[in-house]
Enzyme design. Structure first.
Site, PDB file in Angstrom:
ATOM      1  N   GLU A 103       0.844  -1.196   0.000  1.00 51.12           N
ATOM      2  CA  GLU A 103       0.000   0.000   0.000  1.00 51.12           C
ATOM      3  C   GLU A 103       0.879   1.245   0.000  1.00 51.12           C
ATOM      4  OE1 GLU A 103      -2.476   1.538  -0.747  1.00 51.12           O
ATOM      5  OE2 GLU A 103      -4.020   1.504   0.798  1.00 51.12           O
ATOM      6  N   ARG A 169       0.891  12.449  -8.967  1.00 53.25           N
ATOM      7  CA  ARG A 169       1.398  11.087  -8.815  1.00 53.25           C
ATOM      8  C   ARG A 169       2.820  10.904  -9.348  1.00 53.25           C
ATOM      9  NH1 ARG A 169      -2.595   7.486  -7.226  1.00 53.25           N
ATOM     10  NH2 ARG A 169      -4.683   7.949  -7.936  1.00 53.25           N
TER      11      ARG A 169
END
Length: 180
Positions: A103, A169
């Site tokens: 994650e 991102r």
């Protein structure tokens, strides 16, 4: 943070060099634990994809399968929701296998609790969690990050796969958003 929030500054929290070094260290820890045992590494999309890619390439386990899952709980907001939606499930059968969930950030822990419970019900041999950033101070659900890249108490961070409303991102490092 409001979706239309204006960004004053992106303040570097972890440089690309710091991240690369820490990913190699995490890979060594993971290799030490699993050796060549069969392992399924599961990337939690979208945020973890860059971390997952770098981590997977740093691991030496030749018996590793890679898969992807997509959960959502934030939407376009910056605060977690307790309501977790499974958008894409794994395709590999994890029964009897070691599973490493990868994650980007674990904060409240609700999404990871949902995922780990789901994998446990499928009778994985073992379940462990790797996270690039562990915001342990914000934890509300019972979740332990077994392999934490960095610990961070506060700040809304982006870059290296992490986003704010699908932006930022591709930044090579991790930055904190400083609003105007």
């Amino acid at each position: 943070m409001a979706e239309d929030m204006r960004v004053k500054e992106l303040k570097t929290v972890f440089s690309p060099e710091q991240i690369a070094m820490r990913v190699r260290e995490l890979a060594a820890e993971i290799d030490s634990l699993y050796g060549q045992e069969p392992l399924v590494a599961v990337c939690v999309l979208k945020g973890a994809f860059i971390f997952f890619s770098d981590l997977a390439r740093s691991l030496h386990n030749q018996n590793m399968e890679l898969d992807f899952i997509r959960l959502s709980s934030y939407g376009m907001s910056s605060s977690s929701s307790r309501h977790v939606i499974l958008n894409k499930d794994v395709e590999v059968d994890i029964r009897g296998k070691h599973v490493l969930s990868v994650e980007d950030v674990v904060d409240s822990g609700y999404s990871m609790r949902f995922l780990l419970d789901r994998f446990a019900a499928r009778q994985a041999r073992s379940l462990r969690l790797a996270a690039l950033v562990d915001k342990h101070e914000r934890r509300q659900a019972d979740v332990t990050v077994d392999f934490a890249g960095f610990r961070l108490n506060k700040g809304f961070i982006v870059g290296y796969g992490l986003d704010y409303a699908e932006r930022y991102r591709t930044l090579p490092g991790i930055c904190e958003i400083i609003p105007e």
